[in-house]
Motif scaffolding. Sequence first.
Motif, PDB file in Angstrom:
ATOM      1  N   UNK A 130       0.923  -1.261   0.001  1.00 35.78           N
ATOM      2  CA  UNK A 130       0.461  -0.200  -0.418  1.00 35.78           C
ATOM      3  C   UNK A 130       1.340   1.115  -0.169  1.00 35.78           C
ATOM      4  N   UNK A 131       0.854   1.635  -1.472  1.00 31.79           N
ATOM      5  CA  UNK A 131       2.173   3.171  -1.512  1.00 31.79           C
ATOM      6  C   UNK A 131       1.076   4.378  -1.877  1.00 31.79           C
ATOM      7  N   UNK A 132       1.310   5.086  -0.910  1.00 33.04           N
ATOM      8  CA  UNK A 132       0.569   6.157  -0.147  1.00 33.04           C
ATOM      9  C   UNK A 132       1.143   7.597  -0.869  1.00 33.04           C
ATOM     10  N   UNK A 133       0.786   8.241  -1.994  1.00 33.39           N
ATOM     11  CA  UNK A 133       1.200   9.365  -1.903  1.00 33.39           C
ATOM     12  C   UNK A 133       0.388  10.253  -1.989  1.00 33.39           C
ATOM     13  N   UNK A 134      -0.458  10.370  -0.944  1.00 35.02           N
ATOM     14  CA  UNK A 134      -1.448  11.150  -1.389  1.00 35.02           C
ATOM     15  C   UNK A 134      -1.407  12.576  -0.627  1.00 35.02           C
ATOM     16  N   UNK A 135       0.094  13.089  -0.480  1.00 30.74           N
ATOM     17  CA  UNK A 135       0.103  14.377   0.244  1.00 30.74           C
ATOM     18  C   UNK A 135       1.914  15.102   0.035  1.00 30.74           C
ATOM     19  N   UNK A 136       2.142  14.250  -1.757  1.00 29.41           N
ATOM     20  CA  UNK A 136       3.846  13.684  -1.792  1.00 29.41           C
ATOM     21  C   UNK A 136       3.552  13.728  -3.149  1.00 29.41           C
ATOM     22  N   UNK A 137       3.599  14.253  -4.167  1.00 29.49           N
ATOM     23  CA  UNK A 137       3.897  14.651  -5.521  1.00 29.49           C
ATOM     24  C   UNK A 137       4.990  13.316  -5.986  1.00 29.49           C
ATOM     25  N   UNK A 138       5.209  12.732  -7.348  1.00 28.98           N
ATOM     26  CA  UNK A 138       5.832  11.514  -7.020  1.00 28.98           C
ATOM     27  C   UNK A 138       6.077  11.295  -8.595  1.00 28.98           C
ATOM     28  N   UNK A 139       6.448  10.849  -9.866  1.00 31.43           N
ATOM     29  CA  UNK A 139       6.634  10.676 -11.123  1.00 31.43           C
ATOM     30  C   UNK A 139       5.925  10.067 -11.404  1.00 31.43           C
ATOM     31  N   UNK A 140       5.013   9.560 -11.955  1.00 30.47           N
ATOM     32  CA  UNK A 140       4.076   8.571 -12.554  1.00 30.47           C
ATOM     33  C   UNK A 140       5.122   7.852 -13.398  1.00 30.47           C
ATOM     34  N   UNK A 141       5.795   7.719 -14.113  1.00 28.66           N
ATOM     35  CA  UNK A 141       5.996   6.694 -14.846  1.00 28.66           C
ATOM     36  C   UNK A 141       7.080   5.931 -13.515  1.00 28.66           C
ATOM     37  N   UNK A 142       7.785   5.817 -12.574  1.00 29.11           N
ATOM     38  CA  UNK A 142       7.816   5.242 -11.175  1.00 29.11           C
ATOM     39  C   UNK A 142       6.318   4.108 -10.605  1.00 29.11           C
ATOM     40  N   UNK A 143       5.212   4.571 -10.704  1.00 32.30           N
ATOM     41  CA  UNK A 143       4.250   4.116 -10.359  1.00 32.30           C
ATOM     42  C   UNK A 143       3.658   3.348 -11.278  1.00 32.30           C
ATOM     43  N   UNK A 144       3.469   3.397 -12.325  1.00 37.85           N
ATOM     44  CA  UNK A 144       3.649   2.744 -13.382  1.00 37.85           C
ATOM     45  C   UNK A 144       3.891   1.734 -13.586  1.00 37.85           C
ATOM     46  N   UNK A 145       6.236   1.686 -13.659  1.00 38.19           N
ATOM     47  CA  UNK A 145       6.346   0.662 -13.878  1.00 38.19           C
ATOM     48  C   UNK A 145       6.106  -0.919 -12.451  1.00 38.19           C
TER      49      UNK A 145
END
Length: 286
Positions: free
Chosen positions: A187-202
């Motif tokens: 369960x990777x929650x990044x509701x309060x911080x910006x992350x690269x979409x590519x990192x999640x998409x991978x």
Amino acid sequence: MKRFSFIFILSLVGLVLLFYTCKHVDGEEEAREVVRVGDEVLTSRDLKQVLPRDVDDEDSAALADDYINRWVRNKLFLRQAESNLTEEEKDISQLLDEYRTSLLVNIYQQKMLEQKYSPLLSDEEIEAYYNEMQDNFTLQENIIKGFLLKVPLGAPNQGDVRRWCRSANSESLVELENYSLQNARMFDSFLDSWVPFQRVNAILPDPIRNEERFLRYNRYYETTDEEYRYFLLVTDNMSIGNTAPLSYVEDRIRAILLNKKRGEYIKSLEKELYDEALQKKIINFY
């Protein structure tokens, strides 16, 4: 066939080693030989020290196999170099001493710089630089806020999970967190911080091909592989070409501002050390 056998054997070694390194026993674990190249030996204890602890068994086995392969190849090249270089060519003591000196000096300078100036960098100073130099902070990647949930295919109440993800209100998020504690593989929650979409998409077994189109028209994505179901919710996004939010580039700005102060600070530090060494007679000219 020889190449296949070599890689196959190393893979088996990596898997066997994974079993040993993941096995917890009282006291210090005995170091077991994993592979030997001439007189050089890689042990289970050596490998355990270089492998990350926060990965699953499958990833850990792959990392172990990769490290073993690289270790063997490096040792083979080293043996070849030792055999074919002259004694003069192999005498790198001066290079090592110069490299060590340079490395330690730079580490010390950076440490002192961060200790002295990093706490003095105010939010106002960082924001002022951001506002002045916004053209330098154009996004080169899509960024998102949200969360990614990964659960076994047989996990219960997946219909509720789907409903909680789609609503994404505060009550649903609490339910998701509680559910993930009992059932989720991740369960990777990044509701309060910006992350690269590519990192999640991978991470997804079936990655989203057109990121910008997805972000324009969707906020929810669900997919499966042979073992798990993945739930992705995007609560906010910014696309390539927009100005990056301050929170996303704050660390970068801090490093830029510290680097601008570096030259001036290093000179003052050098003078301080030099004057102190003269006073204490650490330096003696003859």
